[in-house]
Write a protein that holds these residues in place. Sequence first.
Motif, short mmCIF file in Angstrom:
data_model
loop_
_atom_site.label_atom_id
_atom_site.label_comp_id
_atom_site.label_asym_id
_atom_site.label_seq_id
_atom_site.Cartn_x
_atom_site.Cartn_y
_atom_site.Cartn_z
N LEU A 123 0.86 -1.19 0.00
CA LEU A 123 0.00 0.00 0.00
C LEU A 123 0.89 1.24 0.00
O LEU A 123 1.94 1.24 0.64
CB LEU A 123 -0.85 0.03 1.26
CG LEU A 123 -1.95 -1.00 1.36
CD1 LEU A 123 -2.52 -1.02 2.76
CD2 LEU A 123 -3.05 -0.68 0.35
N ALA A 124 0.44 2.28 -0.67
CA ALA A 124 1.22 3.51 -0.71
C ALA A 124 1.24 4.13 0.68
O ALA A 124 0.24 4.12 1.39
CB ALA A 124 0.59 4.47 -1.69
N ARG A 196 -15.71 -4.17 4.43
CA ARG A 196 -14.37 -4.76 4.54
C ARG A 196 -13.56 -4.50 3.27
O ARG A 196 -14.12 -4.43 2.16
CB ARG A 196 -14.45 -6.29 4.72
CG ARG A 196 -15.08 -6.74 6.04
CD ARG A 196 -14.20 -6.45 7.24
NE ARG A 196 -14.82 -6.89 8.48
CZ ARG A 196 -15.67 -6.15 9.21
NH1 ARG A 196 -16.01 -4.92 8.82
NH2 ARG A 196 -16.17 -6.63 10.33
N ILE A 197 -12.24 -4.41 3.48
CA ILE A 197 -11.32 -4.28 2.34
C ILE A 197 -10.31 -5.42 2.47
O ILE A 197 -9.84 -5.71 3.59
CB ILE A 197 -10.59 -2.93 2.37
CG1 ILE A 197 -11.60 -1.81 2.18
CG2 ILE A 197 -9.50 -2.83 1.29
CD1 ILE A 197 -11.21 -0.55 2.84
N GLY A 198 -9.99 -6.07 1.39
CA GLY A 198 -8.99 -7.14 1.42
C GLY A 198 -7.87 -6.78 0.46
O GLY A 198 -8.13 -6.33 -0.66
N MET A 301 -8.10 -1.17 -8.04
CA MET A 301 -6.63 -1.20 -8.17
C MET A 301 -6.10 0.21 -8.34
O MET A 301 -6.75 1.06 -8.93
CB MET A 301 -6.24 -2.01 -9.41
CG MET A 301 -6.43 -3.50 -9.24
SD MET A 301 -5.87 -4.37 -10.71
CE MET A 301 -4.09 -4.20 -10.59
N ASP A 302 -4.90 0.43 -7.81
CA ASP A 302 -4.28 1.75 -7.94
C ASP A 302 -3.06 1.69 -8.86
O ASP A 302 -3.00 0.81 -9.69
CB ASP A 302 -3.98 2.30 -6.55
CG ASP A 302 -5.29 2.55 -5.82
OD1 ASP A 302 -6.06 3.38 -6.30
OD2 ASP A 302 -5.56 1.87 -4.80
N ALA A 303 -2.11 2.60 -8.65
CA ALA A 303 -0.97 2.65 -9.56
C ALA A 303 0.05 1.57 -9.19
O ALA A 303 1.19 1.85 -8.83
CB ALA A 303 -0.34 4.03 -9.52
N VAL A 307 -4.20 -6.04 -5.94
CA VAL A 307 -5.65 -5.91 -6.11
C VAL A 307 -6.28 -5.74 -4.73
O VAL A 307 -5.90 -6.41 -3.78
CB VAL A 307 -6.22 -7.17 -6.81
CG1 VAL A 307 -7.72 -7.01 -7.06
CG2 VAL A 307 -5.49 -7.43 -8.12
N LYS A 308 -7.21 -4.80 -4.61
CA LYS A 308 -7.92 -4.59 -3.35
C LYS A 308 -9.36 -5.06 -3.52
O LYS A 308 -10.02 -4.68 -4.51
CB LYS A 308 -7.90 -3.11 -2.97
CG LYS A 308 -6.54 -2.62 -2.51
CD LYS A 308 -5.87 -1.76 -3.53
CE LYS A 308 -4.45 -1.42 -3.11
NZ LYS A 308 -3.87 -0.35 -3.91
N LEU A 309 -9.82 -5.88 -2.60
CA LEU A 309 -11.18 -6.41 -2.70
C LEU A 309 -12.12 -5.61 -1.80
O LEU A 309 -11.72 -5.16 -0.72
CB LEU A 309 -11.22 -7.87 -2.24
CG LEU A 309 -10.22 -8.82 -2.89
CD1 LEU A 309 -10.40 -10.23 -2.35
CD2 LEU A 309 -10.40 -8.82 -4.40
N LEU A 310 -13.34 -5.45 -2.24
CA LEU A 310 -14.37 -4.79 -1.43
C LEU A 310 -15.44 -5.83 -1.16
O LEU A 310 -15.93 -6.48 -2.09
CB LEU A 310 -14.99 -3.62 -2.21
CG LEU A 310 -13.99 -2.60 -2.80
CD1 LEU A 310 -14.72 -1.60 -3.69
CD2 LEU A 310 -13.25 -1.86 -1.68
N PHE A 311 -15.78 -6.04 0.10
CA PHE A 311 -16.81 -7.02 0.44
C PHE A 311 -17.43 -6.68 1.78
O PHE A 311 -17.02 -5.71 2.44
CB PHE A 311 -16.24 -8.45 0.42
CG PHE A 311 -15.07 -8.69 1.34
CD1 PHE A 311 -13.77 -8.36 0.96
CD2 PHE A 311 -15.25 -9.26 2.59
CE1 PHE A 311 -12.69 -8.59 1.81
CE2 PHE A 311 -14.18 -9.51 3.45
CZ PHE A 311 -12.89 -9.16 3.05
N LEU A 312 -18.44 -7.46 2.17
CA LEU A 312 -19.09 -7.24 3.46
C LEU A 312 -18.68 -8.35 4.42
O LEU A 312 -18.37 -9.47 4.00
CB LEU A 312 -20.62 -7.20 3.30
CG LEU A 312 -21.14 -5.99 2.51
CD1 LEU A 312 -22.65 -6.10 2.30
CD2 LEU A 312 -20.80 -4.66 3.19
N GLN A 313 -18.73 -8.03 5.70
CA GLN A 313 -18.26 -8.94 6.75
C GLN A 313 -18.84 -10.35 6.62
O GLN A 313 -18.13 -11.35 6.78
CB GLN A 313 -18.63 -8.33 8.10
CG GLN A 313 -17.93 -8.93 9.27
CD GLN A 313 -18.93 -9.50 10.24
OE1 GLN A 313 -20.01 -8.93 10.42
NE2 GLN A 313 -18.60 -10.62 10.86
#
Length: 336
Positions: A123-124, A196-198, A301-303, A307-313
């Motif tokens: 992560l930046a 949540r973020i993964g 995704m950023d620069a 990969v960042k995942l978005l989900f619920l608990q």
Amino acid sequence: MTNPLTKADIVARYLPTTLSHATSATAFAPSNIALCKYWGKRDAELNLPINASLSISLGNLGTSTTLSSAENGIDSLSLNGKKLSKDNPFYQKVFAFIDLFRRKQHLPICIATTNTIPTAAGLASSASGFAALTLAIDKFFNLNLPLSTLSAFARMGSGSASRSLYTGFVEWHKGTQDDGMDSYAEAIDSTWQDFRIGIVQVSSEEKKINSRQGMNRTVNTSMLYSQWQRQAEHDLEAIRNAIIHKDFTRLGETAEHNALSMHATMISAFPPVLYWQPESVAVMHKVWQLRDNGTPAYLTMDAGPNVKLLFLQQNTAAITKNFTPLKIIAPFANAK
Ligand code: PMV
């Protein structure tokens, strides 16, 4: 045309004639991930964005920075306990920022900065780094400036740092003024306990094209760039509404579409700006397969290749089964 206003001119307007200072001051700022991305500068000196953006802060993952007056009269900077030399580019960037405030006054400062973001998470840290530095400067020099002003100052260090002064969901207004002081971030008054973020780490290698170079090249050479601006405006509105109405599907779909459209715009620059690795694409396919099988998970995704995942608990078990190792962040864990 280059902006005749320099960072120093702008910051100077907010400073007292003589700076007072504390013995030491510490501040923490979280890292953040944009759900509606910032890509493209309308002013390179002040880091003024072409489009507004919206992010989620990463709870206690971020940067803690302490400023203290240097007893031995010499500036120093340590990062994660390691002293940096004067010719280190990070040292130079940090002290150039300090000099916007200290100006010509003889005030030697000792800076200790620690990242609570595991280096392996990919992560930046520049966003949380400049946000923590700005907050510590405000305390150290007894400035007591409003968060909106500090956010605009942090933006001069790194664009996305403007959003790292706050917890939870944050919107960075693009602003229209030449001095950029209306280009600051504000918190969105909404919590989402189950959010949540993964982080799926694909590579920890340093990227070859930094975000500044990538943005410049995209703005100057991509035929898709004007379309990106229109989409970003539309997506920000949709994501803000999805947050307010806790509509996870709308949020996930829009954030994923936004990220992939930003990357499509980058790829259509020339020479192309492609941050993906084959493994990034494999993760994308896995997310889509999971979704086809009924698990609501989205990606951003950023620069970089991670990969960042978005989900619920409630879907944590299904997600962790498919992505290991996975760093999971509960951004509202400490919120009331
Ligand atoms: O603030 P910078 O220069 O690190 O740029 C951030 C760019 C993205 O992470 C790709 C998008 C964003 O809004 O954070």
